[in-house]
Design a protein around this motif. Structure first.
Motif, PDB file in Angstrom:
ATOM      1  N   THR A  30      25.308   0.417-146.225  1.00  0.00           N
ATOM      2  CA  THR A  30      26.327   0.288-145.180  1.00  0.00           C
ATOM      3  C   THR A  30      26.990   1.642-145.009  1.00  0.00           C
ATOM      4  OG1 THR A  30      28.185  -1.069-144.431  1.00  0.00           O
ATOM      5  CG2 THR A  30      28.236  -0.410-146.740  1.00  0.00           C
ATOM      6  N   TRP A  34      30.302   1.950-139.476  1.00  0.00           N
ATOM      7  CA  TRP A  34      29.938   0.575-139.074  1.00  0.00           C
ATOM      8  C   TRP A  34      31.064  -0.378-139.448  1.00  0.00           C
ATOM      9  CZ3 TRP A  34      29.542  -4.441-140.447  1.00  0.00           C
ATOM     10  CH2 TRP A  34      28.757  -5.277-139.661  1.00  0.00           C
ATOM     11  N   ARG A  38      33.210  -2.365-136.573  1.00  0.00           N
ATOM     12  CA  ARG A  38      32.993  -3.809-136.396  1.00  0.00           C
ATOM     13  C   ARG A  38      34.127  -4.670-136.921  1.00  0.00           C
ATOM     14  NH1 ARG A  38      27.532  -5.098-134.590  1.00  0.00           N
ATOM     15  NH2 ARG A  38      26.615  -3.031-134.330  1.00  0.00           N
ATOM     16  N   CYS A 114      40.341 -19.754-145.252  1.00  0.00           N
ATOM     17  CA  CYS A 114      41.202 -18.817-144.510  1.00  0.00           C
ATOM     18  C   CYS A 114      42.427 -19.477-143.887  1.00  0.00           C
ATOM     19  CB  CYS A 114      40.400 -18.096-143.432  1.00  0.00           C
ATOM     20  SG  CYS A 114      39.142 -17.052-144.156  1.00  0.00           S
ATOM     21  N   ARG A 155      25.330  -7.730-146.930  1.00  0.00           N
ATOM     22  CA  ARG A 155      26.296  -6.670-146.567  1.00  0.00           C
ATOM     23  C   ARG A 155      27.293  -7.097-145.491  1.00  0.00           C
ATOM     24  NH1 ARG A 155      22.497  -2.327-143.279  1.00  0.00           N
ATOM     25  NH2 ARG A 155      21.535  -3.837-141.874  1.00  0.00           N
ATOM     26  N   GLY A 224      27.967 -14.818-138.723  1.00  0.00           N
ATOM     27  CA  GLY A 224      29.118 -13.999-138.321  1.00  0.00           C
ATOM     28  C   GLY A 224      29.446 -14.061-136.845  1.00  0.00           C
ATOM     29  N   ARG A 225      28.390 -13.973-136.004  1.00  0.00           N
ATOM     30  CA  ARG A 225      28.642 -13.960-134.555  1.00  0.00           C
ATOM     31  C   ARG A 225      29.233 -15.291-134.103  1.00  0.00           C
ATOM     32  NH1 ARG A 225      25.060 -10.090-131.201  1.00  0.00           N
ATOM     33  NH2 ARG A 225      26.229  -8.777-132.627  1.00  0.00           N
ATOM     34  N   ALA A 261      40.631 -11.611-140.528  1.00  0.00           N
ATOM     35  CA  ALA A 261      39.195 -11.748-140.812  1.00  0.00           C
ATOM     36  C   ALA A 261      38.428 -10.590-140.202  1.00  0.00           C
ATOM     37  CB  ALA A 261      38.667 -13.063-140.260  1.00  0.00           C
ATOM     38  N   ASN A 262      38.911 -10.148-139.043  1.00  0.00           N
ATOM     39  CA  ASN A 262      38.266  -9.060-138.337  1.00  0.00           C
ATOM     40  C   ASN A 262      39.279  -8.560-137.312  1.00  0.00           C
ATOM     41  OD1 ASN A 262      36.821  -7.558-136.394  1.00  0.00           O
ATOM     42  ND2 ASN A 262      34.920  -8.579-136.979  1.00  0.00           N
ATOM     43  N   ALA A 321      36.494 -20.899-142.453  1.00  0.00           N
ATOM     44  CA  ALA A 321      35.420 -21.795-142.868  1.00  0.00           C
ATOM     45  C   ALA A 321      35.811 -23.245-142.677  1.00  0.00           C
ATOM     46  CB  ALA A 321      35.057 -21.516-144.320  1.00  0.00           C
TER      47      ALA A 321
HETATM   48  N1  ACO Z   1      26.779  -2.320-142.674  1.00  0.00           N
HETATM   49  C1  ACO Z   1      25.878  -1.866-141.796  1.00  0.00           C
HETATM   50  N2  ACO Z   1      25.158  -2.665-140.980  1.00  0.00           N
HETATM   51  C2  ACO Z   1      25.406  -3.986-141.056  1.00  0.00           C
HETATM   52  C3  ACO Z   1      26.352  -4.527-141.948  1.00  0.00           C
HETATM   53  C4  ACO Z   1      27.048  -3.634-142.777  1.00  0.00           C
HETATM   54  N3  ACO Z   1      27.975  -4.047-143.659  1.00  0.00           N
HETATM   55  N4  ACO Z   1      26.371  -5.869-141.785  1.00  0.00           N
HETATM   56  C5  ACO Z   1      25.460  -6.171-140.843  1.00  0.00           C
HETATM   57  N5  ACO Z   1      24.883  -5.021-140.394  1.00  0.00           N
HETATM   58  C6  ACO Z   1      23.861  -4.876-139.367  1.00  0.00           C
HETATM   59  C7  ACO Z   1      23.026  -6.114-139.197  1.00  0.00           C
HETATM   60  O1  ACO Z   1      21.979  -6.149-140.141  1.00  0.00           O
HETATM   61  C8  ACO Z   1      22.499  -5.952-137.767  1.00  0.00           C
HETATM   62  O2  ACO Z   1      21.444  -5.044-137.787  1.00  0.00           O
HETATM   63  P1  ACO Z   1      20.174  -5.251-136.804  1.00  0.00           P
HETATM   64  O3  ACO Z   1      20.742  -5.167-135.407  1.00  0.00           O
HETATM   65  O4  ACO Z   1      19.267  -4.120-137.160  1.00  0.00           O
HETATM   66  O5  ACO Z   1      19.615  -6.606-137.131  1.00  0.00           O
HETATM   67  C9  ACO Z   1      23.670  -5.276-137.050  1.00  0.00           C
HETATM   68  O6  ACO Z   1      24.483  -4.700-138.087  1.00  0.00           O
HETATM   69  C10 ACO Z   1      24.501  -6.237-136.235  1.00  0.00           C
HETATM   70  O7  ACO Z   1      24.774  -7.396-137.041  1.00  0.00           O
HETATM   71  P2  ACO Z   1      25.650  -8.572-136.517  1.00  0.00           P
HETATM   72  O8  ACO Z   1      25.795  -9.568-137.624  1.00  0.00           O
HETATM   73  O9  ACO Z   1      25.101  -9.052-135.220  1.00  0.00           O
HETATM   74  O10 ACO Z   1      27.028  -7.787-136.290  1.00  0.00           O
HETATM   75  P3  ACO Z   1      28.352  -8.276-135.623  1.00  0.00           P
HETATM   76  O11 ACO Z   1      28.705  -7.351-134.526  1.00  0.00           O
HETATM   77  O12 ACO Z   1      28.343  -9.749-135.336  1.00  0.00           O
HETATM   78  O13 ACO Z   1      29.412  -8.017-136.794  1.00  0.00           O
HETATM   79  C11 ACO Z   1      30.653  -9.258-138.411  1.00  0.00           C
HETATM   80  C12 ACO Z   1      29.293  -8.711-138.011  1.00  0.00           C
HETATM   81  C13 ACO Z   1      31.584  -8.068-138.618  1.00  0.00           C
HETATM   82  C14 ACO Z   1      30.498  -9.994-139.717  1.00  0.00           C
HETATM   83  C15 ACO Z   1      31.207 -10.146-137.292  1.00  0.00           C
HETATM   84  O14 ACO Z   1      30.222 -11.062-136.883  1.00  0.00           O
HETATM   85  C16 ACO Z   1      32.431 -10.907-137.724  1.00  0.00           C
HETATM   86  O15 ACO Z   1      33.458 -10.344-138.055  1.00  0.00           O
HETATM   87  N6  ACO Z   1      32.404 -12.223-137.690  1.00  0.00           N
HETATM   88  C17 ACO Z   1      33.540 -13.038-138.055  1.00  0.00           C
HETATM   89  C18 ACO Z   1      33.849 -12.968-139.514  1.00  0.00           C
HETATM   90  C19 ACO Z   1      34.911 -13.968-139.875  1.00  0.00           C
HETATM   91  O16 ACO Z   1      35.853 -14.192-139.120  1.00  0.00           O
HETATM   92  N7  ACO Z   1      34.772 -14.636-140.976  1.00  0.00           N
HETATM   93  C20 ACO Z   1      35.650 -15.748-141.200  1.00  0.00           C
HETATM   94  C21 ACO Z   1      36.504 -15.604-142.314  1.00  0.00           C
HETATM   95  S1  ACO Z   1      35.807 -15.909-143.817  1.00  0.00           S
HETATM   96  C22 ACO Z   1      36.376 -17.436-144.395  1.00  0.00           C
HETATM   97  O17 ACO Z   1      36.849 -18.287-143.696  1.00  0.00           O
HETATM   98  C23 ACO Z   1      36.128 -17.683-145.839  1.00  0.00           C
END
Ligand code: ACO
Length: 332
Positions: A30, A34, A38, A114, A155, A224-225, A261-262, A321
């Motif tokens: 990572t 990034w 993100r 959360c 990751r 995540g999405r 969370a984000n 969650a």
């Molecule tokens: N570092 C670098 N690259 C990464 C990482 C990382 N840590 N994580 C994922 N990537 C890559 C992926 O492999 C993917 O690569 P690819 O295009 O080659 O396949 C690319 O980045 C895009 O991945 P996505 O998962 O589509 O990225 P997204 O823009 O959706 O961001 C994230 C991911 C940050 C996790 C986002 O979806 C998010 O924040 N979601 C909500 C999280 C959340 O609210 N969680 C709830 C709380 S937890 C709870 O309740 C316990």
């Protein structure tokens, strides 16, 4: 005269150990750019070896009781929100109870991830308004670091979470228009498997085997999405529901304490609801997502910075969650 529940003390604790995005990049594939782009996260805290969930809870709870001018003998009910209890059973609350020296009080865990602290605020509110209890201690404490997989396949999850604890002392008040004015809670179990740690499972015989232990099911998995899209759709709805129940408007609110969370989720929600940036307190850049500890951390810091004073109207809201969502309106 109507009874309300009011927050009389807040506490917040994070361990000293700072883990930056560059530190994580040494362990998994990572990078700082990034993660910041993100999620908004720059660093998070991890407990040192030997520090328990209860250790952190004790720090936060002690500060909240101290500010309220209360001791353990004043606490009539203890609520503990966590997804990372020190033991699988019994729940975390009895251990916190014992550590603080609270006697003859119910000690209850809330497993709402959360939204756990917000569900706890709602529970404390109902406990107090029913007339059953006058003083409730609510603690949210999480050790996420020991539950993360430091491997590339995890990751997306690993970079998000951090360790922390927060606590509120909540007490009966008869002051009009003060305290918890309303709450709105919602759950949608259709997505329960989309953000989950699937092991250990009681329906497996045995529930923990070497096979399960070696599988990816012991690590958290997240769509995540999907979480992101649901969060930005659901949060405005649950906030509006709570505001309506409190009989106040969005413009009346002085501070929005969103779950962290984000950062992009919070920015999206704020801009879609026309909430000005200066009314939102974020700390995700310093702590990551600390789950049940996040809401008290945000409110505690905003109070310390002078953004929440007596009479301020606070809207706390979160999504996580389950999926679950919650919003609580508090007149400070
Ligand atoms: N570092 C670098 N690259 C990464 C990482 C990382 N840590 N994580 C994922 N990537 C890559 C992926 O492999 C993917 O690569 P690819 O295009 O080659 O396949 C690319 O980045 C895009 O991945 P996505 O998962 O589509 O990225 P997204 O823009 O959706 O961001 C994230 C991911 C940050 C996790 C986002 O979806 C998010 O924040 N979601 C909500 C999280 C959340 O609210 N969680 C709830 C709380 S937890 C709870 O309740 C316990």
């Amino acid at each position: 005269m109507s009874i309300r529940a009011r927050v009389t003390g807040t506490g917040f604790f994070v361990p000293d150990n700072v883990v930056t995005n560059d530190d994580l990049a040494k362990l998994i594939n990572t990078n700082d750019e990034w993660i910041q782009q993100r999620t908004g996260i720059r660093e998070r805290r991890y407990v040192p070896e030997g520090m328990s969930n209860v250790d952190m809870a004790e720090h936060a709870a002690t500060d909240a009781m101290k500010e309220a001018g209360r001791t353990a003998s004043d606490v009539q009910a203890l609520l503990a929100a966590t997804l990372s209890p020190d033991y699988t059973f019994p729940s975390n609350a009895p251990f916190i109870q014992e550590r603080l020296g609270i006697r003859n009080a119910p000690a209850i865990d809330l497993r709402n991830q959360c939204t756990g602290f917000l569900y706890g605020l709602a529970t404390a509110d109902v406990f107090i308004r029913s007339g059953r209890y006058e003083r409730v201690l609510l603690v949210g404490s999480e050790i996420q670091s020991s539950g993360m997989e430091f491997a590339d396949r995890s990751r997306d999850v690993t970079v998000i979470f951090g360790d922390a604890a927060g606590a509120f002392m909540i007490e009966k008040t008869e002051e009009p228009d003060r305290g918890i004015l309303s709450f709105a809670l919602r759950g949608d179990g259709r997505s329960a498997d989309d953000l989950a740690t699937r092991a250990e499972r009681a329906y497996e015989m045995p529930r923990l085997s070497m096979e399960i232990f070696e599988s990816e099911d012991i690590w958290p998995r997240m769509k995540g999405r999907k979480v992101f899209l649901e969060a930005v759709r659901e949060l405005p709805e649950i906030i509006n529901k709570a505001l309506e129940r409190a009989g106040v408007t969005l413009d009346d609110v002085d501070l929005f304490a969103f779950h962290q969370a984000n950062l992009r989720i919070n920015q999206w929600v704020a801009s879609s609801m026309n909430i000005p940036d200066e009314k939102v307190w974020n700390n995700i850049e310093r702590y990551g997502n600390t789950t049940a500890a996040t809401i008290p951390s945000v409110i505690h810091e905003a109070r310390q910075a002078g953004f929440v004073k007596d009479g301020s109207l606070v809207c706390a809201a979160g999504f996580g969650a389950g999926f679950t969502s919650a919003a609580v309106i508090v007149r400070w």
